[in-house]
Scaffold this motif. Structure first.
Motif, mmCIF file in Angstrom:
data_model
loop_
_atom_site.group_PDB
_atom_site.id
_atom_site.type_symbol
_atom_site.label_atom_id
_atom_site.label_comp_id
_atom_site.label_asym_id
_atom_site.label_seq_id
_atom_site.Cartn_x
_atom_site.Cartn_y
_atom_site.Cartn_z
ATOM 1 N N GLU A 138 0.860 -1.168 0.000
ATOM 2 C CA GLU A 138 0.000 0.000 0.000
ATOM 3 C C GLU A 138 0.906 1.231 0.000
ATOM 4 N N PHE A 139 0.482 2.294 -0.688
ATOM 5 C CA PHE A 139 1.295 3.505 -0.788
ATOM 6 C C PHE A 139 0.413 4.700 -0.448
ATOM 7 N N ILE A 140 0.862 5.494 0.487
ATOM 8 C CA ILE A 140 0.012 6.568 0.990
ATOM 9 C C ILE A 140 0.425 7.911 0.405
ATOM 10 N N MET A 141 -0.535 8.556 -0.253
ATOM 11 C CA MET A 141 -0.278 9.865 -0.843
ATOM 12 C C MET A 141 -0.324 10.949 0.214
ATOM 13 N N GLN A 142 -1.376 10.913 1.033
ATOM 14 C CA GLN A 142 -1.543 11.990 2.000
ATOM 15 C C GLN A 142 -2.402 11.557 3.175
ATOM 16 N N PHE A 143 -2.127 12.179 4.299
ATOM 17 C CA PHE A 143 -3.021 12.087 5.443
ATOM 18 C C PHE A 143 -3.784 13.401 5.520
ATOM 19 N N PHE A 144 -5.027 13.340 5.947
ATOM 20 C CA PHE A 144 -5.782 14.567 6.171
ATOM 21 C C PHE A 144 -6.446 14.497 7.543
ATOM 22 N N ALA A 145 -6.198 15.521 8.351
ATOM 23 C CA ALA A 145 -6.788 15.576 9.687
ATOM 24 C C ALA A 145 -7.780 16.733 9.748
ATOM 25 N N GLU A 146 -8.327 16.964 10.905
ATOM 26 C CA GLU A 146 -9.391 17.960 11.081
ATOM 27 C C GLU A 146 -9.017 19.311 10.460
ATOM 28 N N HIS A 147 -9.991 19.887 9.802
ATOM 29 C CA HIS A 147 -9.897 21.187 9.124
ATOM 30 C C HIS A 147 -9.190 21.135 7.785
ATOM 31 N N ALA A 148 -8.886 19.926 7.329
ATOM 32 C CA ALA A 148 -8.313 19.806 5.983
ATOM 33 C C ALA A 148 -9.449 19.775 4.971
ATOM 34 N N LEU A 149 -9.205 20.431 3.848
ATOM 35 C CA LEU A 149 -10.150 20.467 2.738
ATOM 36 C C LEU A 149 -9.485 19.703 1.607
ATOM 37 N N PHE A 150 -10.116 18.656 1.114
ATOM 38 C CA PHE A 150 -9.418 17.845 0.118
ATOM 39 C C PHE A 150 -10.379 17.003 -0.710
ATOM 40 N N THR A 151 -9.817 16.473 -1.785
ATOM 41 C CA THR A 151 -10.532 15.515 -2.613
ATOM 42 C C THR A 151 -9.484 14.687 -3.339
ATOM 43 N N VAL A 152 -9.899 13.794 -4.206
ATOM 44 C CA VAL A 152 -8.935 13.100 -5.058
ATOM 45 C C VAL A 152 -8.952 13.841 -6.389
ATOM 46 N N VAL A 153 -7.964 14.721 -6.564
ATOM 47 C CA VAL A 153 -8.047 15.716 -7.627
ATOM 48 C C VAL A 153 -8.368 15.119 -8.988
ATOM 49 N N ASP A 154 -7.632 14.100 -9.404
ATOM 50 C CA ASP A 154 -7.821 13.699 -10.795
ATOM 51 C C ASP A 154 -9.199 13.099 -11.038
ATOM 52 N N SER A 155 -9.639 12.275 -10.107
ATOM 53 C CA SER A 155 -10.971 11.701 -10.255
ATOM 54 C C SER A 155 -12.050 12.778 -10.150
ATOM 55 N N PHE A 156 -11.878 13.683 -9.220
ATOM 56 C CA PHE A 156 -12.885 14.715 -8.977
ATOM 57 C C PHE A 156 -13.032 15.675 -10.154
ATOM 58 N N VAL A 157 -11.933 16.202 -10.627
ATOM 59 C CA VAL A 157 -12.064 17.233 -11.667
ATOM 60 C C VAL A 157 -12.525 16.644 -13.001
ATOM 61 N N SER A 158 -12.135 15.402 -13.271
ATOM 62 C CA SER A 158 -12.551 14.839 -14.561
ATOM 63 C C SER A 158 -13.690 13.836 -14.404
ATOM 64 N N GLN A 159 -14.117 13.628 -13.162
ATOM 65 C CA GLN A 159 -15.221 12.694 -12.888
ATOM 66 C C GLN A 159 -14.989 11.339 -13.576
ATOM 67 N N THR A 160 -13.803 10.809 -13.325
ATOM 68 C CA THR A 160 -13.435 9.491 -13.841
ATOM 69 C C THR A 160 -13.058 8.585 -12.667
ATOM 70 N N PRO A 161 -13.041 7.270 -12.880
ATOM 71 C CA PRO A 161 -12.759 6.341 -11.783
ATOM 72 C C PRO A 161 -11.406 6.617 -11.134
#
Lengths: 187, 187
Positions: free
Chosen positions: B65-88
DNA sequence: AGTAAGTTTTATCAATTGTAAAAAACATGA
DNA sequence: TCATGTTTTTTACAATTGATAAAACTTACT
Protein backbone atom coordinates in the motif's frame (compact mmCIF):
# COMPACT_ATOMS: atom_id res chain seq x y z
CA UNK A 1 2.50 31.64 -31.33
CA UNK A 2 -0.52 30.04 -32.90
CA UNK A 3 0.29 26.91 -30.94
CA UNK A 4 0.05 28.69 -27.62
CA UNK A 5 -3.52 29.56 -28.53
CA UNK A 6 -4.23 26.04 -29.72
CA UNK A 7 -3.11 24.54 -26.44
CA UNK A 8 -5.05 27.10 -24.43
CA UNK A 9 -8.08 26.36 -26.53
CA UNK A 10 -7.79 22.69 -25.67
CA UNK A 11 -7.83 23.49 -21.97
CA UNK A 12 -11.00 25.54 -22.29
CA UNK A 13 -12.74 26.76 -25.38
CA UNK A 14 -11.89 30.41 -25.95
CA UNK A 15 -14.21 33.01 -27.35
CA UNK A 16 -12.99 34.89 -30.39
CA UNK A 17 -12.56 38.01 -28.31
CA UNK A 18 -10.58 36.19 -25.63
CA UNK A 19 -8.37 34.63 -28.26
CA UNK A 20 -7.67 38.02 -29.77
CA UNK A 21 -6.82 39.57 -26.43
CA UNK A 22 -4.62 36.64 -25.52
CA UNK A 23 -2.87 36.77 -28.86
CA UNK A 24 -2.18 40.43 -28.33
CA UNK A 25 -0.49 39.75 -24.97
CA UNK A 26 1.83 37.02 -26.15
CA UNK A 27 5.53 37.73 -26.38
CA UNK A 28 8.48 35.76 -27.69
CA UNK A 29 11.93 35.11 -26.44
CA UNK A 30 14.85 32.98 -27.55
CA UNK A 31 17.56 31.76 -25.23
CA UNK A 32 20.68 29.76 -25.81
CA UNK A 33 21.53 26.40 -24.37
CA UNK A 34 22.65 26.92 -20.82
CA UNK A 35 20.79 30.19 -20.33
CA UNK A 36 18.33 30.67 -17.53
CA UNK A 37 14.69 31.59 -17.97
CA UNK A 38 14.40 31.98 -14.22
CA UNK A 39 16.97 32.23 -11.44
CA UNK A 40 16.54 31.32 -7.84
CA UNK A 41 14.99 34.08 -5.69
CA UNK A 42 13.49 35.75 -8.73
CA UNK A 43 9.72 35.96 -8.96
CA UNK A 44 8.45 33.88 -11.87
CA UNK A 45 6.46 36.41 -13.84
CA UNK A 46 5.69 34.34 -16.91
CA UNK A 47 3.64 31.45 -18.11
CA UNK A 48 5.73 29.79 -20.80
CA UNK A 49 4.97 27.84 -23.90
CA UNK A 50 7.89 26.17 -25.62
CA UNK A 51 7.89 26.64 -29.36
CA UNK A 52 11.10 24.76 -29.78
CA UNK A 53 13.79 23.45 -27.48
CA UNK A 54 14.01 21.90 -24.05
CA UNK A 55 14.20 23.16 -20.48
CA UNK A 56 14.65 21.81 -16.99
CA UNK A 57 13.04 23.11 -13.81
CA UNK A 58 15.25 22.30 -10.85
CA UNK A 59 16.56 23.33 -7.47
CA UNK A 60 19.85 22.68 -5.77
CA UNK A 61 21.57 22.55 -2.45
CA UNK A 62 25.29 23.03 -1.84
CA UNK A 63 26.25 19.74 -3.42
CA UNK A 64 23.59 18.54 -5.78
CA UNK A 65 20.91 19.47 -8.24
CA UNK A 66 17.39 18.02 -8.27
CA UNK A 67 15.19 18.15 -11.32
CA UNK A 68 11.45 18.58 -10.97
CA UNK A 69 10.51 18.45 -14.63
CA UNK A 70 11.69 18.65 -18.19
CA UNK A 71 9.63 20.61 -20.70
CA UNK A 72 10.00 20.20 -24.43
CA UNK A 73 8.28 21.77 -27.42
CA UNK A 74 4.56 22.46 -27.02
CA UNK A 75 4.69 22.27 -23.26
CA UNK A 76 2.86 24.99 -21.35
CA UNK A 77 4.33 25.58 -17.93
CA UNK A 78 5.47 27.88 -15.18
CA UNK A 79 6.81 27.58 -11.65
CA UNK A 80 3.46 27.26 -10.01
CA UNK A 81 4.16 28.42 -6.49
CA UNK A 82 6.19 31.45 -7.44
CA UNK A 83 3.85 32.36 -10.30
CA UNK A 84 0.51 32.16 -8.52
CA UNK A 85 1.66 33.95 -5.39
CA UNK A 86 4.27 36.16 -7.09
CA UNK A 87 6.89 35.30 -4.51
CA UNK A 88 10.57 34.42 -4.97
CA UNK A 89 11.17 31.03 -6.51
CA UNK A 90 13.19 28.22 -5.01
CA UNK A 91 13.35 26.67 -8.45
CA UNK A 92 15.27 27.70 -11.53
CA UNK A 93 14.57 27.14 -15.19
CA UNK A 94 17.42 26.49 -17.58
CA UNK A 95 17.40 25.85 -21.32
CA UNK A 96 19.02 22.54 -22.20
CA UNK A 97 18.96 23.42 -25.87
CA UNK A 98 18.59 26.66 -27.79
CA UNK A 99 15.00 27.37 -26.95
CA UNK A 100 12.25 29.64 -28.20
CA UNK A 101 9.34 30.39 -25.94
CA UNK A 102 6.10 32.28 -26.19
CA UNK A 103 4.91 33.68 -22.92
CA UNK A 104 2.33 35.79 -21.20
CA UNK A 105 3.14 37.73 -18.07
CA UNK A 106 1.38 37.18 -14.78
CA UNK A 107 0.07 40.72 -14.90
CA UNK A 108 -1.45 40.31 -18.34
CA UNK A 109 -2.88 36.95 -17.45
CA UNK A 110 -4.47 38.45 -14.35
CA UNK A 111 -6.17 41.06 -16.46
CA UNK A 112 -7.34 38.54 -19.04
CA UNK A 113 -8.63 36.20 -16.34
CA UNK A 114 -10.77 38.98 -14.98
CA UNK A 115 -12.02 39.90 -18.41
CA UNK A 116 -12.54 36.47 -19.97
CA UNK A 117 -13.92 33.66 -17.96
CA UNK A 118 -12.75 31.11 -20.52
CA UNK A 119 -9.14 32.14 -19.94
CA UNK A 120 -9.49 31.82 -16.21
CA UNK A 121 -10.99 28.38 -16.75
CA UNK A 122 -8.10 27.35 -18.96
CA UNK A 123 -5.54 28.37 -16.37
CA UNK A 124 -7.47 26.57 -13.67
CA UNK A 125 -7.47 23.47 -15.84
CA UNK A 126 -3.73 23.79 -16.26
CA UNK A 127 -3.35 23.81 -12.48
CA UNK A 128 -5.39 20.66 -12.11
CA UNK A 129 -3.28 18.94 -14.75
CA UNK A 130 -0.18 20.03 -12.88
CA UNK A 131 -1.49 18.50 -9.66
CA UNK A 132 -2.32 15.27 -11.42
CA UNK A 133 1.14 15.05 -12.97
CA UNK A 134 2.78 15.64 -9.61
CA UNK A 135 0.65 12.96 -7.98
CA UNK A 136 1.62 10.53 -10.71
CA UNK A 137 5.27 11.29 -10.09
CA UNK A 138 4.93 10.74 -6.35
CA UNK A 139 3.13 7.47 -6.96
CA UNK A 140 5.97 6.26 -9.13
CA UNK A 141 8.57 7.32 -6.62
CA UNK A 142 6.75 5.42 -3.89
CA UNK A 143 5.97 2.29 -5.84
CA UNK A 144 8.87 1.78 -8.21
CA UNK A 145 12.53 0.96 -7.85
CA UNK A 146 15.12 3.07 -9.64
CA UNK A 147 15.26 0.53 -12.46
CA UNK A 148 11.51 0.62 -12.88
CA UNK A 149 11.47 4.42 -12.81
CA UNK A 150 14.10 4.48 -15.53
CA UNK A 151 12.13 2.10 -17.72
CA UNK A 152 8.97 4.02 -17.04
CA UNK A 153 10.71 7.21 -18.11
CA UNK A 154 11.77 5.52 -21.34
CA UNK A 155 8.21 4.40 -22.00
CA UNK A 156 6.82 7.87 -21.43
CA UNK A 157 9.65 10.02 -22.78
CA UNK A 158 11.66 7.73 -25.01
CA UNK A 159 12.28 10.45 -27.56
CA UNK A 160 13.70 12.82 -24.99
CA UNK A 161 16.40 10.38 -23.93
CA UNK A 162 18.78 11.41 -26.70
CA UNK A 163 18.38 15.06 -25.79
CA UNK A 164 18.88 14.85 -22.04
CA UNK A 165 22.26 14.21 -20.46
CA UNK A 166 22.42 11.18 -18.24
CA UNK A 167 23.54 13.43 -15.44
CA UNK A 168 20.31 15.39 -15.70
CA UNK A 169 18.29 12.22 -16.02
CA UNK A 170 19.78 10.80 -12.84
CA UNK A 171 19.00 14.04 -11.03
CA UNK A 172 15.43 13.70 -12.21
CA UNK A 173 15.14 10.07 -11.17
CA UNK A 174 16.64 10.80 -7.77
CA UNK A 175 19.66 8.53 -8.10
CA UNK A 176 23.36 9.09 -8.71
CA UNK A 177 24.86 9.03 -12.14
CA UNK A 178 26.79 5.90 -11.22
CA UNK A 179 23.58 4.11 -10.31
CA UNK A 180 21.95 5.12 -13.58
CA UNK A 181 24.89 3.78 -15.55
CA UNK A 182 24.63 0.50 -13.67
CA UNK A 183 20.93 0.29 -14.45
CA UNK A 184 21.53 0.97 -18.14
CA UNK A 185 24.27 -1.66 -18.25
CA UNK A 186 22.02 -4.41 -16.89
CA UNK A 187 20.11 -5.19 -20.03
CA UNK B 1 -20.04 23.21 8.91
CA UNK B 2 -19.17 26.79 9.71
CA UNK B 3 -15.53 25.83 9.38
CA UNK B 4 -15.95 24.66 5.82
CA UNK B 5 -17.12 28.17 5.01
CA UNK B 6 -14.30 29.74 6.99
CA UNK B 7 -11.69 27.80 5.06
CA UNK B 8 -13.32 28.55 1.74
CA UNK B 9 -13.43 32.20 2.69
CA UNK B 10 -9.71 32.15 3.31
CA UNK B 11 -9.10 30.81 -0.18
CA UNK B 12 -11.14 33.56 -1.78
CA UNK B 13 -13.42 36.05 -0.16
CA UNK B 14 -17.02 34.94 -0.61
CA UNK B 15 -19.96 37.19 -1.14
CA UNK B 16 -22.82 36.84 1.27
CA UNK B 17 -24.94 35.27 -1.42
CA UNK B 18 -22.23 32.77 -2.39
CA UNK B 19 -21.75 31.86 1.23
CA UNK B 20 -25.47 31.23 1.64
CA UNK B 21 -25.64 29.08 -1.46
CA UNK B 22 -22.59 27.16 -0.43
CA UNK B 23 -23.91 26.64 3.05
CA UNK B 24 -27.10 25.28 1.60
CA UNK B 25 -25.22 22.67 -0.44
CA UNK B 26 -23.10 21.30 2.37
CA UNK B 27 -23.83 17.85 3.70
CA UNK B 28 -22.46 15.84 6.60
CA UNK B 29 -21.36 12.31 7.02
CA UNK B 30 -19.79 10.28 9.78
CA UNK B 31 -17.77 7.15 9.22
CA UNK B 32 -16.11 4.73 11.57
CA UNK B 33 -12.45 3.93 11.78
CA UNK B 34 -11.59 1.60 8.93
CA UNK B 35 -14.47 2.68 6.72
CA UNK B 36 -13.88 3.97 3.22
CA UNK B 37 -14.93 7.37 1.94
CA UNK B 38 -13.91 6.29 -1.53
CA UNK B 39 -13.08 2.94 -3.07
CA UNK B 40 -10.89 2.24 -6.04
CA UNK B 41 -12.67 2.54 -9.40
CA UNK B 42 -15.36 4.73 -7.91
CA UNK B 43 -15.68 8.27 -9.17
CA UNK B 44 -14.84 10.75 -6.43
CA UNK B 45 -17.95 12.90 -6.33
CA UNK B 46 -17.16 14.96 -3.26
CA UNK B 47 -14.94 17.70 -1.99
CA UNK B 48 -14.39 16.90 1.68
CA UNK B 49 -13.73 18.96 4.73
CA UNK B 50 -12.78 17.05 7.87
CA UNK B 51 -14.62 18.27 10.94
CA UNK B 52 -13.01 15.70 13.13
CA UNK B 53 -10.92 12.61 12.60
CA UNK B 54 -8.19 11.45 10.26
CA UNK B 55 -8.04 9.88 6.81
CA UNK B 56 -5.48 8.47 4.44
CA UNK B 57 -5.53 8.69 0.64
CA UNK B 58 -3.67 5.75 -0.82
CA UNK B 59 -3.34 3.22 -3.60
CA UNK B 60 -2.09 -0.32 -3.62
CA UNK B 61 -0.72 -3.03 -5.81
CA UNK B 62 -0.91 -6.75 -5.12
CA UNK B 63 1.58 -6.64 -2.27
CA UNK B 64 1.79 -3.18 -0.81
CA UNK B 65 0.00 0.00 0.00
CA UNK B 66 1.30 3.51 -0.79
CA UNK B 67 0.01 6.57 0.99
CA UNK B 68 -0.28 9.87 -0.84
CA UNK B 69 -1.54 11.99 2.00
CA UNK B 70 -3.02 12.09 5.44
CA UNK B 71 -5.78 14.57 6.17
CA UNK B 72 -6.79 15.58 9.69
CA UNK B 73 -9.39 17.96 11.08
CA UNK B 74 -9.90 21.19 9.12
CA UNK B 75 -8.31 19.81 5.98
CA UNK B 76 -10.15 20.47 2.74
CA UNK B 77 -9.42 17.84 0.12
CA UNK B 78 -10.53 15.52 -2.61
CA UNK B 79 -8.94 13.10 -5.06
CA UNK B 80 -8.05 15.72 -7.63
CA UNK B 81 -7.82 13.70 -10.80
CA UNK B 82 -10.97 11.70 -10.26
CA UNK B 83 -12.88 14.71 -8.98
CA UNK B 84 -12.06 17.23 -11.67
CA UNK B 85 -12.55 14.84 -14.56
CA UNK B 86 -15.22 12.69 -12.89
CA UNK B 87 -13.44 9.49 -13.84
CA UNK B 88 -12.76 6.34 -11.78
CA UNK B 89 -10.18 6.80 -9.07
CA UNK B 90 -6.99 4.81 -8.65
CA UNK B 91 -6.83 6.07 -5.08
CA UNK B 92 -8.92 5.18 -2.07
CA UNK B 93 -9.77 7.16 1.02
CA UNK B 94 -10.03 5.41 4.37
CA UNK B 95 -10.82 6.80 7.79
CA UNK B 96 -8.06 6.07 10.29
CA UNK B 97 -10.25 7.26 13.14
CA UNK B 98 -13.97 7.80 13.54
CA UNK B 99 -14.35 10.74 11.25
CA UNK B 100 -16.94 13.40 10.54
CA UNK B 101 -16.82 15.23 7.25
CA UNK B 102 -18.70 18.05 5.61
CA UNK B 103 -18.79 17.83 1.85
CA UNK B 104 -20.13 19.35 -1.29
CA UNK B 105 -20.76 17.24 -4.36
CA UNK B 106 -19.04 17.84 -7.67
CA UNK B 107 -22.39 18.59 -9.25
CA UNK B 108 -23.31 21.23 -6.70
CA UNK B 109 -19.85 22.73 -6.85
CA UNK B 110 -20.12 22.95 -10.63
CA UNK B 111 -23.34 24.87 -10.33
CA UNK B 112 -21.96 27.19 -7.68
CA UNK B 113 -18.79 27.81 -9.68
CA UNK B 114 -20.89 28.93 -12.62
CA UNK B 115 -23.03 31.13 -10.42
CA UNK B 116 -20.43 32.65 -8.10
CA UNK B 117 -17.08 33.64 -9.39
CA UNK B 118 -15.66 33.79 -5.87
CA UNK B 119 -16.37 30.10 -5.39
CA UNK B 120 -14.68 29.20 -8.62
CA UNK B 121 -11.69 31.27 -7.54
CA UNK B 122 -11.55 29.49 -4.20
CA UNK B 123 -11.52 26.07 -5.84
CA UNK B 124 -8.86 27.21 -8.26
CA UNK B 125 -6.77 28.40 -5.34
CA UNK B 126 -7.22 25.02 -3.71
CA UNK B 127 -5.82 23.38 -6.82
CA UNK B 128 -2.78 25.61 -6.83
CA UNK B 129 -2.14 24.79 -3.18
CA UNK B 130 -2.44 21.12 -4.01
CA UNK B 131 0.16 21.45 -6.76
CA UNK B 132 2.51 23.29 -4.44
CA UNK B 133 2.16 20.65 -1.74
CA UNK B 134 2.88 17.89 -4.23
CA UNK B 135 5.96 19.70 -5.51
CA UNK B 136 7.18 20.09 -1.98
CA UNK B 137 6.74 16.37 -1.41
CA UNK B 138 8.65 15.49 -4.58
CA UNK B 139 11.44 17.85 -3.60
CA UNK B 140 11.77 16.13 -0.26
CA UNK B 141 11.77 12.69 -1.82
CA UNK B 142 14.52 13.75 -4.20
CA UNK B 143 16.70 15.59 -1.74
CA UNK B 144 16.30 13.79 1.54
CA UNK B 145 17.24 10.39 2.90
CA UNK B 146 14.63 8.29 4.67
CA UNK B 147 15.96 9.49 8.03
CA UNK B 148 15.68 13.11 6.98
CA UNK B 149 12.19 12.54 5.60
CA UNK B 150 11.12 11.02 8.90
CA UNK B 151 12.51 13.94 10.89
CA UNK B 152 10.95 16.36 8.47
CA UNK B 153 7.61 14.65 8.94
CA UNK B 154 7.99 15.01 12.71
CA UNK B 155 8.73 18.70 12.34
CA UNK B 156 5.71 19.29 10.12
CA UNK B 157 3.25 16.82 11.61
CA UNK B 158 4.55 16.05 15.05
CA UNK B 159 1.10 15.94 16.58
CA UNK B 160 -0.13 13.38 14.08
CA UNK B 161 2.55 10.87 14.99
CA UNK B 162 0.59 9.46 17.91
CA UNK B 163 -2.46 8.98 15.73
CA UNK B 164 -0.87 7.25 12.74
CA UNK B 165 0.34 3.67 12.86
CA UNK B 166 3.99 3.21 12.04
CA UNK B 167 2.95 0.89 9.25
CA UNK B 168 1.02 3.69 7.62
CA UNK B 169 3.82 6.15 8.23
CA UNK B 170 6.34 3.90 6.53
CA UNK B 171 4.00 3.52 3.57
CA UNK B 172 3.84 7.28 3.38
CA UNK B 173 7.59 7.75 3.61
CA UNK B 174 8.19 5.08 1.00
CA UNK B 175 10.20 2.73 3.17
CA UNK B 176 9.51 -0.58 4.88
CA UNK B 177 8.32 -0.82 8.42
CA UNK B 178 11.59 -2.46 9.40
CA UNK B 179 13.54 0.50 8.06
CA UNK B 180 11.36 2.94 9.91
CA UNK B 181 11.92 1.08 13.16
CA UNK B 182 15.66 1.22 12.57
CA UNK B 183 15.48 4.96 11.95
CA UNK B 184 13.49 5.52 15.13
CA UNK B 185 15.94 3.43 17.11
CA UNK B 186 19.00 5.47 16.05
CA UNK B 187 18.56 8.43 18.30
C1' DA C 1 45.35 14.76 -36.22
C1' DG C 2 45.70 16.65 -31.60
C1' DT C 3 44.14 18.79 -27.53
C1' DA C 4 41.00 20.09 -24.07
C1' DA C 5 36.48 19.88 -21.99
C1' DG C 6 32.70 17.48 -21.03
C1' DT C 7 30.10 12.99 -20.57
C1' DT C 8 29.51 8.29 -19.58
C1' DT C 9 31.07 3.98 -17.85
C1' DT C 10 33.45 1.10 -14.67
C1' DA C 11 35.16 -0.35 -10.36
C1' DT C 12 35.65 -0.55 -5.38
C1' DC C 13 34.03 -0.16 -0.92
C1' DA C 14 30.71 1.75 2.41
C1' DA C 15 26.17 2.85 3.80
C1' DT C 16 21.38 2.32 3.38
C1' DT C 17 17.38 -0.16 2.63
C1' DG C 18 14.74 -4.48 1.67
C1' DT C 19 13.18 -9.19 3.04
C1' DA C 20 11.53 -12.37 6.13
C1' DA C 21 10.72 -14.23 10.32
C1' DA C 22 10.75 -14.20 15.24
C1' DA C 23 10.24 -11.83 19.55
C1' DA C 24 8.34 -8.23 22.29
C1' DA C 25 4.97 -4.90 23.44
C1' DC C 26 0.37 -3.37 23.38
C1' DA C 27 -4.69 -3.48 23.14
C1' DT C 28 -9.15 -5.57 23.52
C1' DG C 29 -12.75 -8.24 24.88
C1' DA C 30 -14.32 -12.59 27.13
C1' DT D 1 -6.62 -12.22 34.27
C1' DC D 2 -6.13 -14.61 30.28
C1' DA D 3 -6.19 -15.19 25.57
C1' DT D 4 -6.05 -13.36 21.13
C1' DG D 5 -4.94 -10.37 17.58
C1' DT D 6 -2.52 -6.43 16.20
C1' DT D 7 1.39 -3.45 16.09
C1' DT D 8 6.14 -2.55 16.73
C1' DT D 9 10.80 -3.88 17.31
C1' DT D 10 14.63 -6.71 16.47
C1' DT D 11 17.64 -9.70 13.95
C1' DA D 12 20.43 -11.68 10.22
C1' DC D 13 21.23 -11.67 5.59
C1' DA D 14 20.67 -10.02 0.75
C1' DA D 15 20.19 -6.49 -2.57
C1' DT D 16 20.39 -1.87 -3.87
C1' DT D 17 22.25 2.48 -3.92
C1' DG D 18 25.80 6.05 -2.64
C1' DA D 19 30.54 7.99 -2.78
C1' DT D 20 34.66 8.42 -5.01
C1' DA D 21 37.93 8.22 -8.37
C1' DA D 22 39.84 6.57 -12.53
C1' DA D 23 39.27 5.14 -17.23
C1' DA D 24 36.95 5.26 -21.63
C1' DC D 25 34.51 7.67 -24.72
C1' DT D 26 32.58 12.07 -27.22
C1' DT D 27 32.58 16.46 -28.92
C1' DA D 28 34.17 20.64 -30.53
C1' DC D 29 37.80 23.46 -31.82
C1' DT D 30 42.50 24.60 -33.60
Amino acid sequence: MADFLTIFNKLSELTKSAEDDLHYCLQNKSVNKGDYLLRRREVCKKLYFIEEGLTKTFFSNEEKEFIMQFFAEHALFTVVDSFVSQTPSTYEIMALENTTVTYITWKDLQILCKKHHCIEAAFSKLLSIATINMMKRISEMLEESATERYNHFLDDNGKLLQRISLGDLSNYLGITQGSLSRIRANK
